[in-house]
Design an enzyme around this catalytic site. Structure first.
Site, mmCIF file in Angstrom:
data_model
loop_
_atom_site.group_PDB
_atom_site.id
_atom_site.type_symbol
_atom_site.label_atom_id
_atom_site.label_comp_id
_atom_site.label_asym_id
_atom_site.label_seq_id
_atom_site.Cartn_x
_atom_site.Cartn_y
_atom_site.Cartn_z
ATOM 1 N N TYR A 154 -13.415 -3.963 -2.375
ATOM 2 C CA TYR A 154 -12.042 -3.478 -2.615
ATOM 3 C C TYR A 154 -11.902 -2.039 -2.137
ATOM 4 O O TYR A 154 -10.950 -1.691 -1.437
ATOM 5 C CB TYR A 154 -11.718 -3.594 -4.112
ATOM 6 C CG TYR A 154 -10.265 -3.311 -4.442
ATOM 7 C CD1 TYR A 154 -9.290 -4.293 -4.276
ATOM 8 C CD2 TYR A 154 -9.861 -2.075 -4.935
ATOM 9 C CE1 TYR A 154 -7.953 -4.049 -4.571
ATOM 10 C CE2 TYR A 154 -8.532 -1.809 -5.236
ATOM 11 C CZ TYR A 154 -7.579 -2.808 -5.062
ATOM 12 O OH TYR A 154 -6.254 -2.543 -5.364
ATOM 13 N N SER A 178 -4.197 2.111 -2.471
ATOM 14 C CA SER A 178 -4.726 2.124 -3.848
ATOM 15 C C SER A 178 -5.279 3.512 -4.150
ATOM 16 O O SER A 178 -5.496 4.320 -3.229
ATOM 17 C CB SER A 178 -5.852 1.086 -3.940
ATOM 18 O OG SER A 178 -6.644 1.283 -5.086
#
Ligand code: NAP
Length: 249
Positions: free
Chosen positions: A154, A141
């Site tokens: 996350y 990510s």
């Protein structure tokens, strides 16, 4: 060099979003697909079968690593030993760091990092035992590089994915296992629906993407085909951003 005919790619979380796009992209290069997840992937099945490739589904909740041995066994039972594992399934929880709960921490870390590791280990054991080459593609990510905000678990998980990609490459490159990652930029899926629905955040995000648009899951196909194919046999431990230029800003 980019032909995946006759190879099997296992894709976690392939019922929707990026995983669906990756499954279809890999099938467009000739790969059979084994989808792994907790939701029926009927739309993906239809899309993959339309390309003439085979499709199988292994049902599993990837929030719990007790599912791993059965996933590895059933994936191999479908079309033989897979050549590629794509660790795509992932989840996100948004909350202020001051209020972040243990459940919000564990539920994200379990799917995004813990299961990713043990699933990789499960397939790597099979490749080593069989003396076969294997390829692992982890989905990282922008928050493997940046801090983000209100997404503590996350960011921790995706920073961990980039680190683990390097560690596993170091240990397994000599065993003919390529471990690499793709870091998608801002892609229009369920995962980012809340961001796109927030007019201010949406404008801020679009304003710093040099390509001037949100990514589509299909934008990741080229990178996935490259990392799944013989074209990347000497590529180990890298994370390839596919981000419309986001990190270049
Ligand atoms: P998505 O549309 O929410 O899809 C997530 C996938 O993961 C779904 O298939 C989901 O299954 C599966 N999943 C989540 N928890 C699971 C569990 N416990 N067991 C089995 N499957 C589970 O999001 P996406 O954007 O396509 O995300 C795919 C990956 O890309 C994730 O790793 C995400 O972090 C990463 N990513 C996304 C973006 C973006 O901009 N969209 C950017 C960077 C990285 P269900 O449908 O059953 O929930």
């Amino acid at each position: 060099m980019f032909d995946l005919s006759g190879k099997t790619c296992v894709v976690t979380g392939a019922n929707t979003g990026i995983g669906q796009g990756l499954a279809l992209g890999l099938a467009s290069a000739g790969a059979n697909i084994v989808a792994v997840g907790r939701s029926q992937p009927e739309e993906t099945r239809a899309q993959v079968e339309d390309t003439g490739c085979k499709f199988a589904f292994v049902e599993a909740d990837l929030g719990d690593i007790s599912s791993v041995p059965a996933v590895v066994e059933k994936a191999e039972a479908a079309f033989g030993l897979p050549a590629v594992l794509v660790n795509n399934a992932g989840t996100i929880k948004r909350n202020d760091a001051l209020d972040f709960t243990e459940e919000e921490w564990d539920s994200v870390m379990d799917v995004n990092l813990k299961t990713l590791f043990f699933l990789s280990q499960g397939f790597a054991k099979r490749w080593v035992a069989a003396g076969e080459r294997g390829k692992i593609i982890n989905i990282a990510s922008m928050l493997s590089y940046q801090g983000g905000i209100r997404v503590a678990s996350y960011t921790a998980s995706k920073s961990g994915v980039m680190g683990l990609t390097r560690l596993l490459a170091n240990e397994w490159a000599a065993k003919k296992i390529n471990v690499n990652a793709i870091a998608p930029g801002y892609i229009a899926t369920n995962n980012t629906a809340a961001l796109r629905a927030d007019e201010k955040r949406n404008a801020e995000i679009l304003g710093r993407i040099p390509a001037g648009r949100w990514g589509d899951p299909s934008d990741l196909s080229g990178a996935a085909i490259f990392l799944a194919s013989t074209a990347s046999d000497y590529v180990h431990g890298t994370t390839l951003p596919v981000d419309g230029g986001w990190l270049a800003r």
